[in-house]
Structures are given as C-alpha cells and as structure tokens.
Design an enzyme around this catalytic site. Structure first.
Site, PDB file in Angstrom:
ATOM      1  N   TYR A  55      71.997  -0.813  78.486  1.00  0.00           N
ATOM      2  CA  TYR A  55      71.310  -0.621  79.769  1.00  0.00           C
ATOM      3  C   TYR A  55      72.359  -0.439  80.850  1.00  0.00           C
ATOM      4  O   TYR A  55      73.423  -1.072  80.790  1.00  0.00           O
ATOM      5  CB  TYR A  55      70.441  -1.863  80.062  1.00  0.00           C
ATOM      6  CG  TYR A  55      69.329  -1.600  81.054  1.00  0.00           C
ATOM      7  CD1 TYR A  55      68.292  -0.724  80.735  1.00  0.00           C
ATOM      8  CD2 TYR A  55      69.311  -2.218  82.296  1.00  0.00           C
ATOM      9  CE1 TYR A  55      67.274  -0.475  81.635  1.00  0.00           C
ATOM     10  CE2 TYR A  55      68.286  -1.973  83.200  1.00  0.00           C
ATOM     11  CZ  TYR A  55      67.270  -1.093  82.864  1.00  0.00           C
ATOM     12  OH  TYR A  55      66.262  -0.851  83.755  1.00  0.00           O
ATOM     13  N   ASN A 171      48.269   5.129  79.367  1.00  0.00           N
ATOM     14  CA  ASN A 171      47.847   3.760  79.021  1.00  0.00           C
ATOM     15  C   ASN A 171      49.010   2.768  79.031  1.00  0.00           C
ATOM     16  O   ASN A 171      48.833   1.611  78.664  1.00  0.00           O
ATOM     17  CB  ASN A 171      47.173   3.745  77.642  1.00  0.00           C
ATOM     18  CG  ASN A 171      48.135   4.140  76.541  1.00  0.00           C
ATOM     19  OD1 ASN A 171      49.028   4.954  76.758  1.00  0.00           O
ATOM     20  ND2 ASN A 171      47.970   3.572  75.366  1.00  0.00           N
ATOM     21  N   VAL A 174      52.789   0.840  83.347  1.00  0.00           N
ATOM     22  CA  VAL A 174      53.026   1.590  84.587  1.00  0.00           C
ATOM     23  C   VAL A 174      51.871   2.567  84.806  1.00  0.00           C
ATOM     24  O   VAL A 174      51.330   2.677  85.914  1.00  0.00           O
ATOM     25  CB  VAL A 174      54.367   2.375  84.534  1.00  0.00           C
ATOM     26  CG1 VAL A 174      54.528   3.239  85.774  1.00  0.00           C
ATOM     27  CG2 VAL A 174      55.545   1.418  84.398  1.00  0.00           C
ATOM     28  N   ARG A 194      48.393   9.432  73.881  1.00  0.00           N
ATOM     29  CA  ARG A 194      48.507   9.896  72.497  1.00  0.00           C
ATOM     30  C   ARG A 194      47.150   9.763  71.816  1.00  0.00           C
ATOM     31  O   ARG A 194      46.435   8.778  72.025  1.00  0.00           O
ATOM     32  CB  ARG A 194      49.535   9.050  71.746  1.00  0.00           C
ATOM     33  CG  ARG A 194      50.933   9.406  72.157  1.00  0.00           C
ATOM     34  CD  ARG A 194      51.914   8.998  71.110  1.00  0.00           C
ATOM     35  NE  ARG A 194      52.090   7.553  71.054  1.00  0.00           N
ATOM     36  CZ  ARG A 194      52.961   6.970  70.231  1.00  0.00           C
ATOM     37  NH1 ARG A 194      53.667   7.699  69.387  1.00  0.00           N
ATOM     38  NH2 ARG A 194      53.099   5.665  70.236  1.00  0.00           N
ATOM     39  N   ARG A 196      44.454   9.002  68.924  1.00  0.00           N
ATOM     40  CA  ARG A 196      44.318   7.891  67.969  1.00  0.00           C
ATOM     41  C   ARG A 196      42.890   7.893  67.464  1.00  0.00           C
ATOM     42  O   ARG A 196      42.018   8.492  68.091  1.00  0.00           O
ATOM     43  CB  ARG A 196      44.651   6.565  68.655  1.00  0.00           C
ATOM     44  CG  ARG A 196      43.671   6.200  69.776  1.00  0.00           C
ATOM     45  CD  ARG A 196      44.276   5.214  70.751  1.00  0.00           C
ATOM     46  NE  ARG A 196      45.323   5.854  71.535  1.00  0.00           N
ATOM     47  CZ  ARG A 196      46.450   5.234  71.923  1.00  0.00           C
ATOM     48  NH1 ARG A 196      46.656   3.977  71.637  1.00  0.00           N
ATOM     49  NH2 ARG A 196      47.355   5.890  72.633  1.00  0.00           N
ATOM     50  N   GLY A 267      60.458   7.290  82.290  1.00  0.00           N
ATOM     51  CA  GLY A 267      60.597   6.695  80.962  1.00  0.00           C
ATOM     52  C   GLY A 267      60.849   7.789  79.943  1.00  0.00           C
ATOM     53  O   GLY A 267      60.730   8.976  80.241  1.00  0.00           O
ATOM     54  N   MET A 269      59.728   7.352  76.374  1.00  0.00           N
ATOM     55  CA  MET A 269      59.176   6.635  75.223  1.00  0.00           C
ATOM     56  C   MET A 269      59.301   7.413  73.905  1.00  0.00           C
ATOM     57  O   MET A 269      59.468   6.810  72.859  1.00  0.00           O
ATOM     58  CB  MET A 269      57.707   6.269  75.471  1.00  0.00           C
ATOM     59  CG  MET A 269      57.465   5.202  76.514  1.00  0.00           C
ATOM     60  SD  MET A 269      58.308   3.627  76.262  1.00  0.00           S
ATOM     61  CE  MET A 269      57.697   3.087  74.680  1.00  0.00           C
ATOM     62  N   PHE A 291      63.184   8.495  88.525  1.00  0.00           N
ATOM     63  CA  PHE A 291      62.963   7.325  89.379  1.00  0.00           C
ATOM     64  C   PHE A 291      63.361   6.073  88.610  1.00  0.00           C
ATOM     65  O   PHE A 291      63.036   5.923  87.430  1.00  0.00           O
ATOM     66  CB  PHE A 291      61.489   7.202  89.808  1.00  0.00           C
ATOM     67  CG  PHE A 291      61.257   5.956  90.613  1.00  0.00           C
ATOM     68  CD1 PHE A 291      61.643   5.918  91.943  1.00  0.00           C
ATOM     69  CD2 PHE A 291      60.724   4.804  90.027  1.00  0.00           C
ATOM     70  CE1 PHE A 291      61.490   4.751  92.692  1.00  0.00           C
ATOM     71  CE2 PHE A 291      60.571   3.636  90.772  1.00  0.00           C
ATOM     72  CZ  PHE A 291      60.946   3.623  92.096  1.00  0.00           C
TER      73      PHE A 291
HETATM   74  P1  NDP Z   1      54.280  -0.225  77.867  1.00  0.00           P
HETATM   75  O1  NDP Z   1      54.863  -0.956  76.724  1.00  0.00           O
HETATM   76  O2  NDP Z   1      53.224  -0.835  78.684  1.00  0.00           O
HETATM   77  O3  NDP Z   1      53.701   1.201  77.357  1.00  0.00           O
HETATM   78  C1  NDP Z   1      54.376   1.990  76.450  1.00  0.00           C
HETATM   79  C2  NDP Z   1      53.730   3.375  76.479  1.00  0.00           C
HETATM   80  O4  NDP Z   1      54.497   4.300  75.743  1.00  0.00           O
HETATM   81  C3  NDP Z   1      52.339   3.420  75.909  1.00  0.00           C
HETATM   82  O5  NDP Z   1      51.578   4.302  76.688  1.00  0.00           O
HETATM   83  C4  NDP Z   1      52.563   4.003  74.516  1.00  0.00           C
HETATM   84  O6  NDP Z   1      51.471   4.738  74.080  1.00  0.00           O
HETATM   85  C5  NDP Z   1      53.679   4.968  74.797  1.00  0.00           C
HETATM   86  N1  NDP Z   1      54.500   5.257  73.637  1.00  0.00           N
HETATM   87  C6  NDP Z   1      55.088   4.383  72.803  1.00  0.00           C
HETATM   88  N2  NDP Z   1      55.806   5.026  71.870  1.00  0.00           N
HETATM   89  C7  NDP Z   1      55.660   6.345  72.124  1.00  0.00           C
HETATM   90  C8  NDP Z   1      56.136   7.529  71.494  1.00  0.00           C
HETATM   91  N3  NDP Z   1      56.933   7.486  70.434  1.00  0.00           N
HETATM   92  N4  NDP Z   1      55.771   8.705  72.014  1.00  0.00           N
HETATM   93  C9  NDP Z   1      54.967   8.778  73.083  1.00  0.00           C
HETATM   94  N5  NDP Z   1      54.484   7.697  73.724  1.00  0.00           N
HETATM   95  C10 NDP Z   1      54.823   6.495  73.242  1.00  0.00           C
HETATM   96  O7  NDP Z   1      55.489   0.226  78.746  1.00  0.00           O
HETATM   97  P2  NDP Z   1      55.785   0.099  80.306  1.00  0.00           P
HETATM   98  O8  NDP Z   1      54.687   0.673  81.094  1.00  0.00           O
HETATM   99  O9  NDP Z   1      56.247  -1.271  80.589  1.00  0.00           O
HETATM  100  O10 NDP Z   1      57.026   1.096  80.377  1.00  0.00           O
HETATM  101  C11 NDP Z   1      56.876   2.452  80.006  1.00  0.00           C
HETATM  102  C12 NDP Z   1      58.215   3.147  80.108  1.00  0.00           C
HETATM  103  O11 NDP Z   1      58.601   3.166  81.464  1.00  0.00           O
HETATM  104  C13 NDP Z   1      59.342   2.449  79.360  1.00  0.00           C
HETATM  105  O12 NDP Z   1      60.204   3.452  78.872  1.00  0.00           O
HETATM  106  C14 NDP Z   1      60.022   1.654  80.441  1.00  0.00           C
HETATM  107  O13 NDP Z   1      61.368   1.372  80.146  1.00  0.00           O
HETATM  108  C15 NDP Z   1      59.877   2.604  81.596  1.00  0.00           C
HETATM  109  N6  NDP Z   1      59.926   1.981  82.904  1.00  0.00           N
HETATM  110  C16 NDP Z   1      60.764   2.553  83.805  1.00  0.00           C
HETATM  111  C17 NDP Z   1      60.873   2.060  85.072  1.00  0.00           C
HETATM  112  C18 NDP Z   1      61.786   2.735  86.019  1.00  0.00           C
HETATM  113  O14 NDP Z   1      62.036   2.217  87.102  1.00  0.00           O
HETATM  114  N7  NDP Z   1      62.292   3.899  85.680  1.00  0.00           N
HETATM  115  C19 NDP Z   1      60.127   0.879  85.503  1.00  0.00           C
HETATM  116  C20 NDP Z   1      59.180   0.400  84.517  1.00  0.00           C
HETATM  117  C21 NDP Z   1      59.116   0.936  83.248  1.00  0.00           C
HETATM  118  P3  NDP Z   1      50.675   4.418  72.712  1.00  0.00           P
HETATM  119  O15 NDP Z   1      49.538   3.529  73.115  1.00  0.00           O
HETATM  120  O16 NDP Z   1      50.219   5.765  72.310  1.00  0.00           O
HETATM  121  O17 NDP Z   1      51.634   3.779  71.770  1.00  0.00           O
END
Ligand code: NDP
Length: 356
Positions: A55, A171, A174, A194, A196, A267, A269, A291
């Site tokens: 990080y 979902n 954030v 995504r 499901r 993000g 993800m 951001f």
């Molecule tokens: P959550 O754990 O609440 O949500 C994760 C999300 O990612 C779900 O919507 C999930 O969808 C999706 N996801 C997981 N794996 C994948 C994949 N392989 N492909 C596509 N979608 C996927 O996370 P947060 O809301 O806490 O955080 C989300 C992201 O934002 C993270 O990367 C986090 O680090 C980042 N973040 C960044 C901030 C910033 O300031 N830049 C601040 C806060 C968060 P599903 O239900 O389909 O699995």
C-alpha cells in the site's frame, strides 16, 4: 493504570503470520495529549494491503509504551473512539467526545491510545448527542466508504437534481453509499453489478436502497442495453462515471458517458487494467481521473473534513445513509488473525468490524 491491547506487526507479510497480540501499559496523559478508548474498528481491504507492504502508505512504527523496547505498527486505519481523559492544556476535545482518526495509518486495532489532539478528529454532534441515531458501526466506518462516495459525487462534476450518474461495483460498500447519497441529493443512478444466479434479489436490494436502475456487467456491452439506457436518460447522458472495477466493465461503462464527461477510478477490483478507446478522448472529450480518500484528507483542512463529516452524519441521522452490512469480529488474537486474512475476500458476509 490502564492495560491496553493491540494487534501489531513489525514486518510485512501474510497478516496471520506477522500480526501479534500486544498487551501494554497505556501511557498517561500529558498536558497536551488525550487518552481515548476505541469503540469499534473495521477491517478494510487497504488494511490488509498495508500489512502486506503493498500500500502506498507505510505504517508508523512506534513504541506503544515506556516498557516497550521494540518499534511496532498497529494494524487498522479506520475506527471510532471516545475520549476518556484530556491534559490540562487541551482545548479542542473533552471527555466523552467521540473521535475518528485524523490521518490514514494511525493504527485502530487497539483498545486505547494516548496522543496529541492532532491525531484525532471530533465526530460532528458527538458532544450534544445529536448523532444518537447513528450507530456505532456507521461511526466506525464513516471516514472511508461514505466519504469516498460523497467526494466523488461532489468534486468532479457540478450535478443538478435529476442528473444521471453511472457506476460499476454498484453493490460494493462505496457503491451503496453512492446510491444513497445520490438519492438524497435528487440524482439518478445506473448501477452496474456482476451477474449472478440470484440477480433479482440484488436488483431489489439496490433498488430498495434508492438505485434508479441496475444493469449487469454482461448486459452492459450489448446492443439492447445501449438502446435501453438511451431510453432512460434521453439527452441527459451521465456526465459522471465511477469505476470500482477496471477491465471490460470500465471500458463498457465509459462509452455511456456524455460529452465532456468525467470518469473517476477509485478501485480495481477485477485487477485488470483500464483500456480506453481513443475516440472517447478525442471526439467526446471525456477526462479520466483517480480518487483516493486518504490523499483528499491529507491535502484538505480539518475544517473541510469536519464539514463533510457533518453532512454525512446528517444523512445518517435522517436515515438516508444506512449501516453497511457487517459481521462482528471478536477482539482476540485468533479471531483477528483469521478475519484479517479474509479481509479482502470476506465481502459476502459484509464488512468485518471489531467491537471492543
Ligand atoms: P466491498 O468489499 O464492499 O465490495 C467489493 C466489490 O467489488 C463488490 O461490488 C464485488 O462485487 C466487487 N468485486 C469483487 N471482486 C470482483 C472482480 N473480480 N471483478 C469485478 N468486481 C468484483 O468493497 P469496498 O466498497 O469497501 O471497496 C471497493 C473498492 O474500492 C476496493 O478496491 C477498495 O480498495 C476501493 N476503495 C477505494 C477508496 C479510495 O479512496 N480510492 C476508498 C474506499 C474503497 P460482487 O458482489 O460481484 O463480488
């Protein structure tokens, strides 16, 4: 004398291998410091990355008590604490105030801390009890996800009531905050998730939360979906796109933005890079930004952050911004190690939160 405990580490690695339980005598207050007792702290994905050494913010290694001979970093970045003692010269905080951390990297997986008031930020209305409708879980998770959603909706495009915003990861925590804040501000949202097997449940959950439309990532690229979305938005194409995911989902989403639109990535993800057709930059003049809420807090004043927290607390106390889904993590060494190891993948059960 207070005996405090903390989950600490002194080298990077897999959380369950490097995290250790540490019990120590809490330093007494000095004239300019305060003592706080932590109430609740979440386990966020970034906390895990930080322990792995992956990080951009490095942990602060410190001596937690006079008896310690080793420098230790405390895990965790977010949480809510209550002031239990203040030094004689402290003016900006008093016993009973609830605080969040002023900076990322403070170390919130601990029962207590003693430090200067600059380490902490007062939670709005905590002294006059005006935030009593706001749960401990909401307070413990206020600074990262809701604040990220709030800033992204406010800082990139001047939106007016009725305007559309499009986002993927709809979902995510954030994403849900985006849906709720947008609704409270009279904005409409198109939320990509995504696909499901039980997509209808998720669609209903998000619509109940205030989502205007929910679209699956598989449908997003299809011809029919283009027509459908066009029929929703008419001439008012979204000018703000929020990207949690990257990869194909992000490329497909960018195509829905109107001329001069702003595409904000927060993000990754999917762990896939962002690939963008040049036409979006050349012919539609779309701009691409990132951001990061930690950077925002670093470069903006405490007053500005307080004002945002005030708005967010208001939305929470009016019931417009709810609690994230969450599960409780017990405050003991084994539970913490297991939970932190799962800190990135444990999304299904909701945000993991330690209650002290
Ligand atoms: P959550 O754990 O609440 O949500 C994760 C999300 O990612 C779900 O919507 C999930 O969808 C999706 N996801 C997981 N794996 C994948 C994949 N392989 N492909 C596509 N979608 C996927 O996370 P947060 O809301 O806490 O955080 C989300 C992201 O934002 C993270 O990367 C986090 O680090 C980042 N973040 C960044 C901030 C910033 O300031 N830049 C601040 C806060 C968060 P599903 O239900 O389909 O699995």
């Amino acid at each position: 004398d207070i005996t405090a405990s903390a989950m600490v580490y002194s080298e990077y690695g897999q959380p369950s291998q490097v995290l250790k339980w540490h019990s120590y005598r809490l330093p007494a207050v000095t004239p300019t410091t305060v003592q706080v007792k932590f109430l609740a702290s979440p386990i966020n994905p970034a906390d895990v990355n930080m322990i792995q050494g992956a990080y951009p913010i490095k942990p602060t290694y410190q001596k937690l008590s006079l008896d310690d001979d080793k420098l230790l970093a405390v895990g965790g970045n977010e949480g809510v604490a209550q002031v239990i003692a203040v030094g004689d010269q402290v003016q900006d905080l008093k016993v009973g105030d609830q605080v969040v951390m002023a900076n990322t990297g403070y170390g919130t997986w601990r029962t207590h801390a003693t430090g200067p008031t600059s380490d902490f930020q007062l939670l709005p209305s905590s002294s006059d009890n005006n935030n009593k409708n706001v749960s401990m879980i909401q307070k413990a998770t206020i600074t990262v996800n809701p604040c990220t959603a709030y800033r992204m909706l406010k800082d990139f495009v001047q939106l007016s009531r009725g305007d559309y915003v499009i986002q993927n990861g709809g979902n995510s925590a954030v994403g849900q905050a985006v849906i709720e804040i947008a609704k409270a501000w009279g904005l409409k949202t198109i939320n990509v998730v995504r696909n499901r097997p039980d997509i209808d449940n998720l669609r209903k959950e998000l619509t109940d939360l205030g989502a205007t439309h929910v679209v699956t990532d598989e449908d997003l690229g299809k011809h029919e979906t283009r027509a459908l979305i066009k029929s929703w938005v008419g001439k008012g194409k979204p000018l703000l796109g929020l990207n949690c995911v990257g990869g194909k989902s992000a490329t497909d989403m960018a195509r829905y933005l109107g001329e001069n639109g702003q595409f904000v990535t927060y993000g990754a993800m999917s762990r896939k890079p962002l690939s963008l057709p040049a036409s979006l930059l050349i012919f539609k003049n779309i701009s691409f930004h990132g951001f990061w809420v930690s950077k925002w807090a670093e470069v903006h004043s405490k007053e500005e952050r307080y004002q945002m927290l005030e708005d967010v607390v208001d939305l929470m106390s009016q019931g417009k911004l709810g609690e994230p889904k969450w599960t409780q993590v017990k405050w003991d060494e084994e539970s913490m190690k297991t939970s932190v190891d799962q800190g990135i993948s444990a999304f299904a059960g909701g945000k993991q939160v330690v209650i002290f």
